[in-house]
Enzyme design. Structure first.
Site, PDB file in Angstrom:
ATOM      1  N   CYS A 125      -4.748   2.802  -3.774  1.00  0.00           N
ATOM      2  CA  CYS A 125      -3.948   2.880  -3.210  1.00  0.00           C
ATOM      3  C   CYS A 125      -2.338   2.168  -3.586  1.00  0.00           C
ATOM      4  O   CYS A 125      -1.269   2.337  -2.682  1.00  0.00           O
ATOM      5  CB  CYS A 125      -3.935   2.980  -1.681  1.00  0.00           C
ATOM      6  SG  CYS A 125      -4.346   4.734  -1.295  1.00  0.00           S
ATOM      7  N   ASP A 146       3.116  -4.167   8.194  1.00  0.00           N
ATOM      8  CA  ASP A 146       1.900  -3.308   7.935  1.00  0.00           C
ATOM      9  C   ASP A 146       0.986  -4.758   8.349  1.00  0.00           C
ATOM     10  O   ASP A 146       0.472  -5.030   7.112  1.00  0.00           O
ATOM     11  CB  ASP A 146       1.986  -3.180   6.412  1.00  0.00           C
ATOM     12  CG  ASP A 146       0.912  -2.415   6.347  1.00  0.00           C
ATOM     13  OD1 ASP A 146      -0.251  -2.341   7.587  1.00  0.00           O
ATOM     14  OD2 ASP A 146       0.514  -2.263   4.756  1.00  0.00           O
ATOM     15  N   LYS A 205     -10.288  -0.822  11.218  1.00  0.00           N
ATOM     16  CA  LYS A 205     -10.434  -1.979   9.723  1.00  0.00           C
ATOM     17  C   LYS A 205     -10.825  -3.260  10.991  1.00  0.00           C
ATOM     18  O   LYS A 205     -10.712  -4.252  10.736  1.00  0.00           O
ATOM     19  CB  LYS A 205      -9.086  -1.727   9.597  1.00  0.00           C
ATOM     20  CG  LYS A 205      -8.582  -1.020   8.233  1.00  0.00           C
ATOM     21  CD  LYS A 205      -7.587  -1.552   6.769  1.00  0.00           C
ATOM     22  CE  LYS A 205      -7.211  -0.272   6.069  1.00  0.00           C
ATOM     23  NZ  LYS A 205      -8.073   0.013   5.323  1.00  0.00           N
ATOM     24  N   GLN A 236      -4.315  -5.597   6.961  1.00  0.00           N
ATOM     25  CA  GLN A 236      -5.278  -6.823   6.595  1.00  0.00           C
ATOM     26  C   GLN A 236      -5.615  -7.172   7.145  1.00  0.00           C
ATOM     27  O   GLN A 236      -6.621  -8.044   6.997  1.00  0.00           O
ATOM     28  CB  GLN A 236      -4.802  -6.138   4.768  1.00  0.00           C
ATOM     29  CG  GLN A 236      -5.398  -5.210   4.159  1.00  0.00           C
ATOM     30  CD  GLN A 236      -6.470  -4.183   3.782  1.00  0.00           C
ATOM     31  OE1 GLN A 236      -7.143  -5.105   4.460  1.00  0.00           O
ATOM     32  NE2 GLN A 236      -6.893  -3.303   3.011  1.00  0.00           N
ATOM     33  N   HIS A 281       0.794  -1.139  -0.325  1.00  0.00           N
ATOM     34  CA  HIS A 281      -0.133  -0.020  -0.048  1.00  0.00           C
ATOM     35  C   HIS A 281       1.277   0.885  -0.403  1.00  0.00           C
ATOM     36  O   HIS A 281       2.077   1.003   0.539  1.00  0.00           O
ATOM     37  CB  HIS A 281      -0.788  -0.310   1.258  1.00  0.00           C
ATOM     38  CG  HIS A 281      -1.686   1.073   1.846  1.00  0.00           C
ATOM     39  ND1 HIS A 281      -1.770   2.365   1.995  1.00  0.00           N
ATOM     40  CD2 HIS A 281      -3.227   0.997   0.973  1.00  0.00           C
ATOM     41  CE1 HIS A 281      -2.580   2.677   2.258  1.00  0.00           C
ATOM     42  NE2 HIS A 281      -3.599   2.432   1.988  1.00  0.00           N
TER      43      HIS A 281
END
Lengths: 405, 152
Positions: free
Chosen positions: A358, A194, A220, A197, A117
């Site tokens: 993104c 990261d 999220k 997700q 991303h």
């Protein structure tokens, strides 16, 4: 037993909008009533700033804010003092890049991937521009999975940082973070992950993974917007320079400019934090842990397999990640621009994302700039998938144009 | 006499018109020619990325060209715009653009001067796609403004 109908009743967005099919969970998630109650509880009963007041409501706010650190530490298996609250995963990755940049020099190398991303690309690009570091890309297969066998080969003495998504945001590849970290550490490189997700979709154990930094956004994982979590190994956090300076993060300073900063985690939390958001995150984390992240993960995988099985026979679409077991399904309708297909679906009350998500360097891997992304979560159902697939099967260029007439 | 509005109430005709301009856009493909002004519209959104070229001579729009990554609506609207504006005086073109942008904004406009561009009369109902219908038009409007300034 996993009772999705019971879970659906916990989410006012689902109860109030039974007509909507929400398959944009990669962008943000719906909030259960308990999270909303945590926010309004703060507003209605104990609005106060934290770390300042001596009175009862302020102390209550302090305790609720501090408790989130305990709950998140329990969720990802670390110590309470290793949890920092920032504004979102973007802020987290910028803090990591800024903090680590102090120890980087020209010709050092940072490893990222094509599937990242923007928030895990642009902060590193800035270091390339400002410091002259190299950006090198980790080898991926065509569905975005790290090719472990080839990973070792791209390491050399110049590699100082590996920064990678745990679950990629378009293809949903679950990366072999533990194995990758082992290789990186053998080459004395730090690992930042990261987990935007991944959080709330699968169990994360930072101790077992042995990663140095990991971050995610509250929104999220059914929590409020505006809260990001940074995990860092404590000794690394203690050595890292904060981006923001101000109240709440310093211990003392004088007229000569001598400043003594507080220890981590407070050192990174300058200014009044998003108190009610952090408190709401406790409710979200406890809600998900009560259902069980293993159960959520298994249910989501089952849903995804069902979606893929229903979509594969459609001859008007192309799917980019049919073989990944988890994460979003990314696809295009043949001859139809992704955004047009998503607009068509929106007229059928179906919420999906379209565009490049993104991930603007991903086209180097999958060969297309734009795609439609359907991302599922714990409250989605097979009935929704049936309706979704039926609508997708009807999409043609003519149909997408008709919505504008 | 049937007004232009009646014509643009025929869904099938409108669909055909849009499809045709999307599949076979007019004045498509950029030219390497210094006399053209050029504007890349890449910052407005992260999806559509089109470049529009404009040739103005003696206060008349001689040519418009465009190319890039674009959805059906941005492609068709830019194609229709190029047909409509080529050959027009700058002042007329500005009036057409003003009316078109009003239509897209669901404000008062004169359908008579918009000709084929009337096909976009209902785009305002898809609020998130309004930019797609204006991206090429905005490019020409900006270039006309900039070239006007140079002449002063």
């Amino acid at each position: 037993m996993y009772d999705v109908e019971k879970i659906r009743k916990d989410f006012p967005m689902i109860v109030n909008h039974p007509e909507l099919i929400y398959f944009d969970n990669g962008a943000t998630t719906y909030k259960p009533q308990c999270v909303i109650d945590a926010l309004t509880g703060f507003y209605n009963d104990y609005t106060s700033n934290v770390e300042r007041g001596e009175y009862a409501t302020a102390i209550r706010a302090d305790q609720a804010y501090a408790r989130t650190r305990d709950v998140i530490a329990k969720m990802i298996h670390c110590e309470t003092k290793e949890i920092v609250f920032l504004s979102n995963i973007t802020a987290v990755l910028n803090q990591i890049a800024y903090g680590l940049s102090k120890n980087l020099k020209k010709d050092d190398t940072i490893l990222i991937s094509y599937a990242e991303h923007a928030s895990n690309v642009l902060p590193w690009f800035r270091l390339k521009k400002e410091l002259g570091v190299n950006i090198r890309y980790i080898p991926l297969d065509k569905e975005g999975n790290v090719i472990l066998d080839e990973l070792e080969k791209i390491f050399d003495d110049s590699v100082k940082i590996v920064s990678l998504a745990y679950v990629t945001n378009v293809l949903g590849s679950i990366q072999p973070i533990k194995e990758m970290t082992e290789i990186a550490h053998r080459h004395n490189a730090l690992v930042a992950v990261d987990a935007a997700q991944a959080i709330g979709h699968l169990k994360i154990d930072v101790r077992d993974l042995d990663v140095d930094f990991l971050g995610f956004s509250s929104h999220k994982m059914c929590g409020p917007d505006g809260v990001g979590v940074l995990y860092g190994k404590y000794e690394l956090l203690q050595k890292m320079e904060p981006i923001f300076l101000g109240g709440g993060m310093n211990a003392r300073f004088d007229i000569d400019g001598n400043v003594i900063l507080k220890d981590a985690p407070e050192r990174f939390e300058a200014g009044t934090p998003h108190i009610e958001g952090v408190i709401g995150l406790t409710a979200a984390a406890e809600y998900l842990m009560n259902i069980g992240l293993d159960h959520i993960h298994a249910y989501e995988n089952e849903l995804r397999a069902y979606l893929i099985q229903k979509m594969l026979p459609l001859d008007n679409i192309e799917i980019y990640n049919p073989n990944n077991p988890s994460g979003p399904v990314s696809f295009n309708v043949k001859e139809v621009f992704a955004q047009d297909a998503a607009s068509y679906l929106s007229t059928r009350n179906i919420c999906v994302r379209s565009g490049n998500h993104c991930a603007k360097i991903l086209h180097n891997l999958i060969g297309v700039d734009q795609s439609i992304r359907a991302s599922l979560y714990l409250y989605n159902t097979k009935e929704e998938i049936d309706r979704f697939v039926e609508e997708v099967s009807k999409i043609t260029l003519e149909e997408t144009i008709s919505i504008f007439l | 006499m049937a007004s232009i509005k009646d014509y643009f109430n025929d869904q099938n005709l409108m669909r055909e018109l849009l499809l045709d301009h999307y599949k076979y856009p007019h004045n498509h493909g950029l030219l390497e020619n210094d006399k053209y002004l050029s504007k890349r519209m890449a910052s407005a959104s992260c999806i559509d990325d089109i470049t529009v070229q404009l040739d103005v001579e003696d206060d008349v729009i001689k040519d418009i060209r465009f190319d890039g990554v674009a959805c059906t609506i941005s492609t068709a609207s830019t194609s229709i715009m190029s047909d409509l504006l080529i050959g027009k005086k700058v002042e007329e073109a500005e009036e057409i653009i003003r009316n078109y942008l009003n239509m897209i904004d669901n404000k008062d406009y004169d359908p008579e001067i918009l000709e084929e561009a009337n096909v976009f009369q209902n785009v305002y109902k898809q609020a998130n796609r309004i930019k797609c219908a204006t991206i090429g038009w905005d490019a020409v409007e900006e270039m006309l403004k900039e070239s006007g300034k140079e002449d002063d």
